[in-house]
Enzyme design. Sequence first.
Site, PDB file in Angstrom:
ATOM      1  N   HIS A 159      10.565 -23.671   9.858  1.00 29.22           N
ATOM      2  CA  HIS A 159      10.185 -23.944  10.136  1.00 29.22           C
ATOM      3  C   HIS A 159       8.474 -23.985  10.577  1.00 29.22           C
ATOM      4  O   HIS A 159       7.026 -25.051  10.227  1.00 29.22           O
ATOM      5  CB  HIS A 159      10.133 -24.066  11.686  1.00 29.22           C
ATOM      6  CG  HIS A 159      11.313 -24.352  12.855  1.00 29.22           C
ATOM      7  ND1 HIS A 159      11.280 -24.220  13.882  1.00 29.22           N
ATOM      8  CD2 HIS A 159      12.236 -24.744  11.757  1.00 29.22           C
ATOM      9  CE1 HIS A 159      11.784 -24.376  14.498  1.00 29.22           C
ATOM     10  NE2 HIS A 159      12.786 -24.672  13.158  1.00 29.22           N
ATOM     11  N   ASN A 160       7.946 -22.805   9.834  1.00 32.40           N
ATOM     12  CA  ASN A 160       6.537 -22.401   8.707  1.00 32.40           C
ATOM     13  C   ASN A 160       6.597 -22.892   7.768  1.00 32.40           C
ATOM     14  O   ASN A 160       5.401 -22.344   7.215  1.00 32.40           O
ATOM     15  CB  ASN A 160       6.292 -21.204   9.491  1.00 32.40           C
ATOM     16  CG  ASN A 160       6.519 -20.457  11.034  1.00 32.40           C
ATOM     17  OD1 ASN A 160       7.289 -19.833  11.766  1.00 32.40           O
ATOM     18  ND2 ASN A 160       6.170 -21.862  12.119  1.00 32.40           N
TER      19      ASN A 160
ATOM     20  N   ASP B 119       0.917  -0.868  -0.265  1.00 34.91           N
ATOM     21  CA  ASP B 119      -0.292  -0.332   0.274  1.00 34.91           C
ATOM     22  C   ASP B 119       0.748   0.945   0.348  1.00 34.91           C
ATOM     23  O   ASP B 119       1.948   1.430  -0.360  1.00 34.91           O
ATOM     24  CB  ASP B 119      -1.173  -0.168   1.340  1.00 34.91           C
ATOM     25  CG  ASP B 119      -0.656   0.494   2.913  1.00 34.91           C
ATOM     26  OD1 ASP B 119       0.927   0.396   2.331  1.00 34.91           O
ATOM     27  OD2 ASP B 119      -1.202   0.248   3.112  1.00 34.91           O
ATOM     28  N   HIS B 120       0.669   2.028   0.534  1.00 36.37           N
ATOM     29  CA  HIS B 120       0.909   3.758   0.596  1.00 36.37           C
ATOM     30  C   HIS B 120       2.041   3.731   1.698  1.00 36.37           C
ATOM     31  O   HIS B 120       3.038   4.351   0.977  1.00 36.37           O
ATOM     32  CB  HIS B 120      -0.191   5.169   0.380  1.00 36.37           C
ATOM     33  CG  HIS B 120      -1.215   4.909   1.419  1.00 36.37           C
ATOM     34  ND1 HIS B 120      -2.155   3.946   1.491  1.00 36.37           N
ATOM     35  CD2 HIS B 120      -0.747   5.879   2.389  1.00 36.37           C
ATOM     36  CE1 HIS B 120      -2.780   3.852   2.690  1.00 36.37           C
ATOM     37  NE2 HIS B 120      -2.470   5.159   3.502  1.00 36.37           N
TER      38      HIS B 120
ATOM     39  N   ARG C  66       2.354 -30.067  12.195  1.00 36.59           N
ATOM     40  CA  ARG C  66       2.277 -28.636  13.161  1.00 36.59           C
ATOM     41  C   ARG C  66       1.951 -27.949  11.718  1.00 36.59           C
ATOM     42  O   ARG C  66       1.020 -27.295  11.962  1.00 36.59           O
ATOM     43  CB  ARG C  66       3.196 -28.408  14.216  1.00 36.59           C
ATOM     44  CG  ARG C  66       4.075 -28.985  15.272  1.00 36.59           C
ATOM     45  CD  ARG C  66       4.940 -28.331  15.808  1.00 36.59           C
ATOM     46  NE  ARG C  66       5.472 -28.916  16.353  1.00 36.59           N
ATOM     47  CZ  ARG C  66       6.635 -29.085  17.131  1.00 36.59           C
ATOM     48  NH1 ARG C  66       8.206 -28.553  15.908  1.00 36.59           N
ATOM     49  NH2 ARG C  66       7.093 -30.032  17.647  1.00 36.59           N
TER      50      ARG C  66
ATOM     51  N   CYS D  63       3.225  -2.488   4.310  1.00 34.15           N
ATOM     52  CA  CYS D  63       2.345  -1.782   4.492  1.00 34.15           C
ATOM     53  C   CYS D  63       3.124  -0.862   5.461  1.00 34.15           C
ATOM     54  O   CYS D  63       3.935  -0.947   5.186  1.00 34.15           O
ATOM     55  CB  CYS D  63       0.956  -1.911   4.625  1.00 34.15           C
ATOM     56  SG  CYS D  63       0.494  -3.291   6.325  1.00 34.15           S
ATOM     57  N   GLY D  64       2.211  -0.379   6.005  1.00 37.79           N
ATOM     58  CA  GLY D  64       3.040   0.685   6.956  1.00 37.79           C
ATOM     59  C   GLY D  64       3.486   0.150   8.042  1.00 37.79           C
ATOM     60  O   GLY D  64       5.453   0.323   8.184  1.00 37.79           O
ATOM     61  N   THR D  65       3.042  -0.905   8.676  1.00 37.05           N
ATOM     62  CA  THR D  65       3.511  -1.347   9.869  1.00 37.05           C
ATOM     63  C   THR D  65       3.920  -3.165   9.436  1.00 37.05           C
ATOM     64  O   THR D  65       4.170  -3.819   9.783  1.00 37.05           O
ATOM     65  CB  THR D  65       2.069  -1.983  10.668  1.00 37.05           C
ATOM     66  OG1 THR D  65       1.138  -2.256  10.349  1.00 37.05           O
ATOM     67  CG2 THR D  65       2.617  -0.478  11.555  1.00 37.05           C
ATOM     68  N   GLY D  66       3.062  -3.447   8.205  1.00 40.43           N
ATOM     69  CA  GLY D  66       3.221  -4.559   7.973  1.00 40.43           C
ATOM     70  C   GLY D  66       2.160  -5.734   8.808  1.00 40.43           C
ATOM     71  O   GLY D  66       1.857  -7.215   7.779  1.00 40.43           O
ATOM     72  N   ILE D  67       1.537  -5.167   9.099  1.00 39.37           N
ATOM     73  CA  ILE D  67       0.461  -5.896  10.086  1.00 39.37           C
ATOM     74  C   ILE D  67      -0.938  -5.557   9.312  1.00 39.37           C
ATOM     75  O   ILE D  67      -1.069  -7.236   9.235  1.00 39.37           O
ATOM     76  CB  ILE D  67      -0.373  -5.245  11.385  1.00 39.37           C
ATOM     77  CG1 ILE D  67       1.965  -5.279  12.571  1.00 39.37           C
ATOM     78  CG2 ILE D  67      -0.965  -6.492  12.755  1.00 39.37           C
ATOM     79  CD1 ILE D  67       1.868  -3.904  13.441  1.00 39.37           C
ATOM     80  N   GLY D  68      -1.361  -4.778   8.755  1.00 39.06           N
ATOM     81  CA  GLY D  68      -2.687  -5.432   8.419  1.00 39.06           C
ATOM     82  C   GLY D  68      -2.877  -5.717   7.116  1.00 39.06           C
ATOM     83  O   GLY D  68      -3.470  -6.966   6.418  1.00 39.06           O
TER      84      GLY D  68
ATOM     85  N   ARG E 106       8.546 -33.162  11.495  1.00 40.46           N
ATOM     86  CA  ARG E 106       7.830 -32.663  12.337  1.00 40.46           C
ATOM     87  C   ARG E 106       6.934 -31.408  12.470  1.00 40.46           C
ATOM     88  O   ARG E 106       6.349 -31.022  12.880  1.00 40.46           O
ATOM     89  CB  ARG E 106       8.473 -32.400  13.755  1.00 40.46           C
ATOM     90  CG  ARG E 106       9.128 -31.428  14.237  1.00 40.46           C
ATOM     91  CD  ARG E 106      10.292 -31.598  15.956  1.00 40.46           C
ATOM     92  NE  ARG E 106      10.746 -30.741  15.749  1.00 40.46           N
ATOM     93  CZ  ARG E 106      12.192 -30.149  15.449  1.00 40.46           C
ATOM     94  NH1 ARG E 106      12.432 -31.341  14.976  1.00 40.46           N
ATOM     95  NH2 ARG E 106      12.550 -29.047  15.845  1.00 40.46           N
ATOM     96  N   HIS E 107       7.727 -30.710  11.267  1.00 39.88           N
ATOM     97  CA  HIS E 107       6.983 -29.177  11.149  1.00 39.88           C
ATOM     98  C   HIS E 107       6.319 -29.458  10.119  1.00 39.88           C
ATOM     99  O   HIS E 107       4.685 -27.923  10.307  1.00 39.88           O
ATOM    100  CB  HIS E 107       8.287 -27.939  10.962  1.00 39.88           C
ATOM    101  CG  HIS E 107       9.559 -28.205  11.551  1.00 39.88           C
ATOM    102  ND1 HIS E 107       9.015 -27.141  13.057  1.00 39.88           N
ATOM    103  CD2 HIS E 107      10.773 -28.194  11.415  1.00 39.88           C
ATOM    104  CE1 HIS E 107      10.605 -27.598  13.758  1.00 39.88           C
ATOM    105  NE2 HIS E 107      11.625 -27.950  13.106  1.00 39.88           N
TER     106      HIS E 107
END
Length: 147
Positions: A99-100, A9-10, A137, A66-71, A133-134
């Site tokens: 692992h993920n 995003d911006h 999970r 994005c600004g934080t990467g969170i949204g 094992r990963h």
Amino acid sequence: MAKAVVANDHGAVELAARVVEHLKNRGYEVSYLGTDKEESIDYPDKAEEAVMEYRKGGYDFGVLLCGTGIGISISANKMKGIRCALPETKYAATMAKEHNNANFIAFGGRIDYKEDVLDILDGYLDASFEGGRHQRRIDKMMALEGK
Ligand code: RB5
């Protein structure tokens, strides 16, 4: 050639340009979905666009910014089959792959990272999924979808 989709995003226009250049320099084919403009847009739209592009096939991973990467990471993680990591260190980025088996990685253009984002990204790019094992999970994690 390994292929990546990148969208932002911006809040991460400059960072996106750095990420795209870095990926290309490392030999990746990049589908860049923008935005390259400062005008305000909604990060869930870019997350959806990137995931829909990824689902067309042939992509190894995606990068969302994005600004934080969170949204944008939360948005992507709402979509089936997506495991989007939001690491703040190279170690965490390496683990996100080992692992993920994250298929997307996110960063924030307005975050003051202690490590260079490109180094953090390299941690992810240079890692391989360890399986075993990963995988068990991850199977459990993906079974949570829709609950
Ligand atoms: C946009 O102002 C901002 O909220 C967005 O880029 C992101 O930080 C959201 O998580």
